[in-house]
Motif scaffolding. Structure first.
Motif, PDB file in Angstrom:
ATOM      1  N   THR A  50       0.938  -1.127  -0.015  1.00 20.07           N
ATOM      2  CA  THR A  50       0.121   0.113  -0.098  1.00 20.07           C
ATOM      3  C   THR A  50       0.787   1.243   0.014  1.00 20.07           C
ATOM      4  N   GLN A  51       0.119   2.286  -0.294  1.00 14.24           N
ATOM      5  CA  GLN A  51       1.172   3.586  -0.282  1.00 14.24           C
ATOM      6  C   GLN A  51       1.248   3.968   0.949  1.00 14.24           C
ATOM      7  N   PRO A  52       2.608   4.499   1.409  1.00 22.03           N
ATOM      8  CA  PRO A  52       2.839   4.989   2.695  1.00 22.03           C
ATOM      9  C   PRO A  52       1.885   6.085   3.066  1.00 22.03           C
ATOM     10  N   VAL A  53       1.530   6.208   4.340  1.00 23.58           N
ATOM     11  CA  VAL A  53       0.832   7.415   4.975  1.00 23.58           C
ATOM     12  C   VAL A  53       1.607   8.198   6.008  1.00 23.58           C
ATOM     13  N   GLN A  54       0.898   9.454   6.207  1.00 21.13           N
ATOM     14  CA  GLN A  54       1.696  10.013   7.338  1.00 21.13           C
ATOM     15  C   GLN A  54       0.836   9.899   8.568  1.00 21.13           C
ATOM     16  N   GLY A  55       1.611   9.538   9.664  1.00 17.10           N
ATOM     17  CA  GLY A  55       0.992   9.192  11.021  1.00 17.10           C
ATOM     18  C   GLY A  55       2.057   8.747  11.676  1.00 17.10           C
ATOM     19  N   ASP A  56       1.401   8.669  13.068  1.00 16.41           N
ATOM     20  CA  ASP A  56       2.448   8.204  14.166  1.00 16.41           C
ATOM     21  C   ASP A  56       2.520   6.799  14.237  1.00 16.41           C
ATOM     22  N   VAL A  57       3.568   6.491  14.029  1.00 14.01           N
ATOM     23  CA  VAL A  57       4.187   4.942  13.790  1.00 14.01           C
ATOM     24  C   VAL A  57       3.580   3.993  15.069  1.00 14.01           C
ATOM     25  N   ARG A  58       3.854   4.658  16.194  1.00 15.28           N
ATOM     26  CA  ARG A  58       3.343   3.964  17.391  1.00 15.28           C
ATOM     27  C   ARG A  58       1.928   3.698  17.575  1.00 15.28           C
ATOM     28  N   LEU A  59       1.081   4.695  17.357  1.00 13.13           N
ATOM     29  CA  LEU A  59      -0.198   4.652  17.320  1.00 13.13           C
ATOM     30  C   LEU A  59      -0.972   3.684  16.220  1.00 13.13           C
ATOM     31  N   LEU A  60      -0.352   4.049  15.041  1.00 11.83           N
ATOM     32  CA  LEU A  60      -0.735   3.222  13.874  1.00 11.83           C
ATOM     33  C   LEU A  60      -0.531   1.737  13.957  1.00 11.83           C
ATOM     34  N   ARG A  61       0.623   1.520  14.666  1.00 10.05           N
ATOM     35  CA  ARG A  61       0.877   0.015  15.102  1.00 10.05           C
ATOM     36  C   ARG A  61      -0.249  -0.458  15.884  1.00 10.05           C
ATOM     37  N   ILE A  62      -0.540   0.416  16.892  1.00  6.79           N
ATOM     38  CA  ILE A  62      -1.768  -0.253  18.022  1.00  6.79           C
ATOM     39  C   ILE A  62      -3.001  -0.453  17.130  1.00  6.79           C
ATOM     40  N   ALA A  63      -3.416   0.451  16.207  1.00  8.97           N
ATOM     41  CA  ALA A  63      -4.414   0.497  15.727  1.00  8.97           C
ATOM     42  C   ALA A  63      -4.457  -0.868  14.680  1.00  8.97           C
ATOM     43  N   LEU A  64      -3.652  -0.841  13.967  1.00 10.18           N
ATOM     44  CA  LEU A  64      -3.354  -2.091  13.104  1.00 10.18           C
ATOM     45  C   LEU A  64      -3.496  -3.417  13.676  1.00 10.18           C
ATOM     46  N   GLU A  65      -2.702  -3.315  14.873  1.00 11.42           N
ATOM     47  CA  GLU A  65      -2.565  -4.769  15.802  1.00 11.42           C
ATOM     48  C   GLU A  65      -3.912  -5.152  16.199  1.00 11.42           C
TER      49      GLU A  65
END
Lengths: 489, 200
Positions: free
Chosen positions: A367-382
């Motif tokens: 997928t295309q990279p997105v702008q975001g907070d890597v820690r929070l996005l990891r929590i969400a995706l996890e």
């Protein structure tokens, strides 16, 4: 310019057409009248000439003197339109002729009927007039003249010339009148059109046409237009005022809401934090009680203390979850480019490592990279992938898919599984904290995961929604437009 | 006689020949309309002279004293050379509204009452006839070569094979006759010693 002046152009055109047509008709009428009078006059003139020639040719006829008759005929030379003439004897033999130019001889002479004294015939290009010559009541001969009608053509040309000149003059006049008219009525209509265009382009409703001092329709039009502008301006300002007030009120409410929310979060955090101490104490002292005085409590007492300890542990877990949620909401974001597909692959590996016995097919698209907070996005995706992993556990073979698609001009990511799914009617409750659609016996969980995901995505300016049906799997869609909607705290 | 007129009409004939086709309908009408004499071969010299003689009367004004009488009398002095042509020409015709009567005159005394007198030059007494007729204001017409010199008023001549006439205006004036300009216009010659001031 032509288009803009179309009213005046049309008025001018109308003037030109009307005056031109009137002139043409008048010219045609005059010319027709002139034709008639010209022919009549020609017949009269020729008739008089023929009479004179006839009476002067009697002796020539009676005494057989063609030379004398030709002399008489030659008097016609002063009539330019007489091309030829002649005298016939009583038995219709040619006696004397006259031609203006050689070749003008008349070939096809008409004949007077019995008892007819004089007659004329109009041919295409000429007029033939014939008269009987009498002496003592007996016809002794005939005289005829043939006159060219070319003078009619000369007159026609002259008429055309005059008509063209008058037409030109009247067109100029019509043009002049139109210009004058334009300054009056047309000009103001054009002014009105310009004003209307300007108002609609600039949205400036304070513009006004100069007041009209006349009571014509145009004056009424200008007045009505101004009144309409007045009305529009009033409504516009009222609308603007209402809009501004509403905006103010919304800002105020938002501010209030934000501060209330912050207070609530702070309260929630502090409560959670402060609750940890007593719970830890409860947990610790119940452990000590069990170790040191376990024997004296008896089997029943030991069991009760075990329950107390389990409850305290459970409470501690809940508090931790609440704290995590609170942290997710309040922590500062560090925006960077995040490759969600790489993140998804690493989470999938981790899940497989923890439960290597499960048969789960992951298909993760780049997928295309997105702008975001890597820690929070990891929590969400996890959370999302872990959910998918969890709710497919009852299925022998599980498929979990991660990808992106374009919808309504934005990038939508999705996590799709073929697991337990959910009742679509309850889809709204999915993202509420502590709302669980499944029994804790079937699927373990604290009911805070999707609420956390939604908060994280909301902080990234995104949304999340879900589609699914019981035992048909579930798909979670989310969008991220990082940074733009994260409100400063 | 045919030969005379042939030439006179030759140009006319050529012209007509050219346009025979166009004139055809006109011809038919003309033929139906004309008296029998016109279709007959060329008129003889005396037929032409008879017609002229009759026509002269139309262009002459007689003195008031002569204008009595209900008929217009035309006389022939001496032998009649017209062979009835004069009667034929004047039959049923009028001059100045008067019906025409033709009379043979053999003696000078019988001239009185005539308006026009044709004097046969072969008659031995023709010269005295001229003098008498002049006194009686009779228009004298003759064909003797010296007719005008002898005081005659109108003399037939042949010009280019055409019958024409010459006029002695003095003689006519002396007799009190006025010859119209129309007549003089078509005359082959007009003899006049006096200026034609009194003429009209």
């Amino acid at each position: 310019m032509i288009n803009r002046r179309s009213i005046s152009a049309r008025v001018t055109m109308m003037n030109l057409i009307v005056s031109g047509a009137a002139l043409m008709l008048a010219c045609a009428g005059f010319f027709a009248y002139d034709q008639v009078t010209f022919r009549e006059a020609l017949v009269r003139t020729l008739s008089a000439q023929v009479q004179i020639i006839g009476s002067n040719s009697v002796s020539a006829l009676l005494f057989n003197d063609p030379e004398s008759a030709e002399n008489t005929l030659s008097a016609l030379r002063s009539f330019r339109n007489v091309a030829s003439a002649g005298i016939l004897t009583a038995d219709q033999h040619v006696f004397a002729t006259y031609t203006r130019n050689p070749g003008d001889e008349i070939l096809n002479l008409p004949v007077l009927t019995q008892g007819q004294n004089e007659a004329y015939w109009f041919r295409n290009t000429h007029l033939v007039l014939m008269r009987a010559i009498t002496s003592e009541g007996r016809v002794v001969g005939y005289v005829y003249v043939r006159a060219e009608l070319s003078e009619i053509n000369v007159r026609l040309r002259r008429y055309a010339l005059i008509a063209a000149a008058v037409l030109l003059l009247s067109l100029l006049l019509a043009l002049f009148v139109s210009r004058a008219f334009e300054r009056g009525i047309t000009g103001r209509i054009i002014g009105l059109a310009d004003m209307a265009r300007r108002v609609s382009r600039e949205r400036n409703y304070s513009l006004r046409m100069p007041a009209a001092a006349d009571s014509t329709e145009v004056g009424v039009l200008v007045e009505s237009f101004n009144a309409m502008l007045q009305e529009v301006q009033q409504r516009d300002s009222a609308l603007q005022k209402a809009h501004d007030e509403l905006e103010l009120r919304v800002q105020e409410r938002t501010r209030e809401l934000l501060s209330a929310n912050r207070e609530l979060e702070a309260f929630s955090y502090s409560v959670s934090h402060d609750l940890r101490g007593p719970i830890d104490a409860l947990n610790g002292f119940s452990y000590v009680l069990l170790q040191q005085y376990g024997g004296s409590l008896g089997p029943g007492g030991e069991e009760i203390v075990g329950h107390i300890r389990a409850s305290a542990r459970r409470m501690r877990e809940l508090i931790d979850v609440l704290l995590n949620l609170s942290r997710v909401t309040t922590s500062t974001m560090h925006l960077e480019a995040v490759d969600l597909s790489a993140m998804a692959r690493s989470i999938a590996d981790e899940l497989r490592r923890n439960e290597p016995l499960r048969q789960v097919q992951f298909s993760i698209a780049q997928t295309q990279p997105v702008q975001g907070d890597v820690r929070l996005l990891r929590i969400a995706l996890e959370n999302l992938l872990r959910n998918a992993w969890k709710y497919t556990s009852k299925h022998a073979s599980a498929d979990i898919e991660f990808g992106e698609k374009q919808e309504h001009g934005r990038t939508v990511f999705y996590v799709k599984d073929n697991g337990a799914g959910f009742n679509p009617k309850l889809a709204g409750q999915l993202f509420q904290p502590f709302q669980r659609l499944h029994n804790a016996e079937d699927f373990q969980g604290d009911g805070i995961g999707l609420a956390t995901v939604r908060r994280i995505l909301s902080r990234h300016g995104g949304e999340i929604w879900a589609e699914g049906a019981p035992e048909q799997g579930a798909t979670f869609y989310f969008t991220i437009s990082a940074g733009s909607s994260d409100r400063p705290r | 006689m045919k030969a005379h007129l042939n030439t006179a009409f030759s140009s006319v004939k050529r012209w007509r020949h050219l346009n025979t086709a166009l004139f055809y309908p006109l011809f038919i009408l003309a033929i139906c309309d004309l008296p029998a004499s016109a279709q007959s071969p060329r008129p003889t010299e005396f037929q032409v002279k008879a017609a002229y003689l009759y026509n002269f009367g139309k262009f002459v004004r007689w003195p008031e004293s002569v204008s009595a009488g209900p008929v217009f009398t035309m006389c022939v002095f001496g032998d009649d050379p017209f062979d009835g042509a004069l009667q034929q020409v004047t039959d049923g015709q009028k001059v100045n509204g008067l019906s025409v009567e033709v009379r043979q005159v053999t003696a000078v005394d019988a001239i009185k009452g005539c308006r026009v007198l044709f004097i046969n030059g072969e008659d031995p007494g023709w010269r005295s006839g001229i003098a008498t007729a002049k006194k009686l204001a009779v228009l004298t017409v003759g064909d003797a070569p010296d007719f005008l010199e002898r005081g005659g008023m109108i003399q037939f001549v042949l010009v280019a094979n055409r019958v024409r006439f010459e006029v002695n205006l003095d003689a006519a004036r002396e007799a009190g006759l006025q010859l119209s300009a129309e007549l003089l216009k078509v005359a082959a010659k007009v003899v006049a010693q006096n200026p034609p001031g009194g003429q009209r």
